[in-house]
Design an enzyme around this catalytic site. Structure first.
Site, PDB file in Angstrom:
ATOM      1  N   THR A   1      10.571  -5.303   1.935  1.00 12.99           N
ATOM      2  CA  THR A   1       9.866  -5.035   3.199  1.00 12.99           C
ATOM      3  C   THR A   1       8.376  -5.356   3.122  1.00 12.99           C
ATOM      4  OG1 THR A   1       9.468  -2.711   2.648  1.00 12.99           O
ATOM      5  CG2 THR A   1      11.525  -3.240   3.802  1.00 12.99           C
ATOM      6  N   THR A   2       7.955  -5.992   2.037  1.00 15.56           N
ATOM      7  CA  THR A   2       6.577  -6.461   1.883  1.00 15.56           C
ATOM      8  C   THR A   2       6.613  -7.898   1.387  1.00 15.56           C
ATOM      9  OG1 THR A   2       6.485  -5.606  -0.382  1.00 15.56           O
ATOM     10  CG2 THR A   2       5.663  -4.166   1.365  1.00 15.56           C
TER      11      THR A   2
ATOM     12  N   HIS B   1       0.849  -1.182   0.000  1.00 15.89           N
ATOM     13  CA  HIS B   1       0.000   0.000   0.000  1.00 15.89           C
ATOM     14  C   HIS B   1       0.889   1.238   0.000  1.00 15.89           C
ATOM     15  CE1 HIS B   1      -2.162  -3.397   1.559  1.00 15.89           C
ATOM     16  NE2 HIS B   1      -3.319  -2.762   1.450  1.00 15.89           N
TER      17      HIS B   1
END
Length: 296
Positions: free
Chosen positions: A239-240, A126
């Site tokens: 990081t996702t 997101h």
């Protein structure tokens, strides 16, 4: 009489054998049929199973970072990996003599999007993502990486001595062999407006899922960098999800500043989208004063 009795016993015995043989044959057939069906189902599942890099929806609140590793086997590294990002950056004297060079070129156009999930080079989750024209190259050591896109996290994902910054900018690069490198620029709050971000802020999408193609609007990427290009560097991960490891991270030591209003232009749209810091384990973080340049 004796002969008749003997004949009856013989026929009964023969009939029993025939019944047993038929029963055995029937069971064998049933087992074979079951095995064949199982094999067929298995083959069918493999053939029709959807291929997806994002099999389960994840987020920062519902299905948040603490659950990523258990949402899907594809995301397992998020929970079990020992080279995960982000991390807490602490002052260090460790140097490696690594060389860093930015050969960025101005982009005459760019695409800016606010999507929950991006389907291009990496899943950024997101965020607000800006995709620019090709031709900008980042070199770390002997390996060259092409800039693919940059995006934002509010607040910062990496921390400095345990403290978050209001925002973090990730510039995502990929080499010809598929290796990834992310250059991180931390953003602090300042009083003067940052003119370098005017084009981006002016064209920020107003709602999720919206995308804008901005033409004839030059964006000079080198102006986003701090003047001092000393930087921390270490090997980490995305990081996702799927939290892929072996990513080369470079975190600029100096920060850039945006006003509170400018930072809010991003945070009001993307909300809190930072993954908590991860354990360092046996990794080392180095700080080098690079001899390279940020000008193409």
């Amino acid at each position: 009489m004796r002969t008749t009795k003997t004949t009856f016993i013989a026929k009964f015995f023969l009939l029993s054998i025939i019944i047993m043989l038929i029963s055995c044959e029937k069971k064998a057939k049933e087992q074979n049929d079951t095995t064949d069906e199982t094999a067929m189902d298995s083959t069918s599942q493999v053939a029709v199973a959807p291929k997806s890099a994002r099999p389960v929806e994840w987020g920062y609140e519902e299905n948040g970072p603490d659950k990523w590793g258990s949402l899907s086997p594809v995301y397992a590294t998020c929970g079990s990996g020992h080279s995960q990002s982000p991390i807490d950056i602490q002052k260090t004297k460790l140097k490696t003599g690594a060389n860093l060079n930015f050969a960025y070129v101005p982009s005459e156009s760019f695409t800016i999007a606010h999507n929950n999930n991006m389907d291009n080079i990496v899943d950024n989750g997101h965020t607000i993502q800006v995709t620019v024209e090709g031709g900008s190259v980042f070199t770390f050591g002997q390996k060259a990486y092409n800039l693919k896109q940059f995006h934002f996290h509010t607040p910062s994902e990496h921390t400095i001595d345990g403290k978050h910054l209001p925002m973090e900018m990730h510039m995502v690069h990929q080499s010809e062999d598929g290796s990834l490198a992310v250059v991180s620029i931390l953003v602090k709050e300042g009083k003067a407006k940052n003119k370098n971000f005017e084009n981006i802020i002016t064209n920020l999408p107003s709602s999720k899922g919206e995308s804008k193609d901005v033409k004839n609007s030059k964006i000079d990427l080198t102006t986003h960098f701090p003047k001092n290009i000393s930087a921390y560097h270490y090997i980490g991960s995305l990081t996702t999800p799927p939290c892929t490891e072996d990513v080369q991270w470079v975190i600029m030591e100096d920060m850039i500043s945006l006003t509170a209003e400018e930072i809010k232009a991003f945070s009001s749209r993307i909300g809190k989208n930072n993954r908590p810091v991860q354990k360092l384990y046996d990794r080392k973080v180095a700080l080098d004063n690079f001899s390279g340049t940020t000008k193409g």
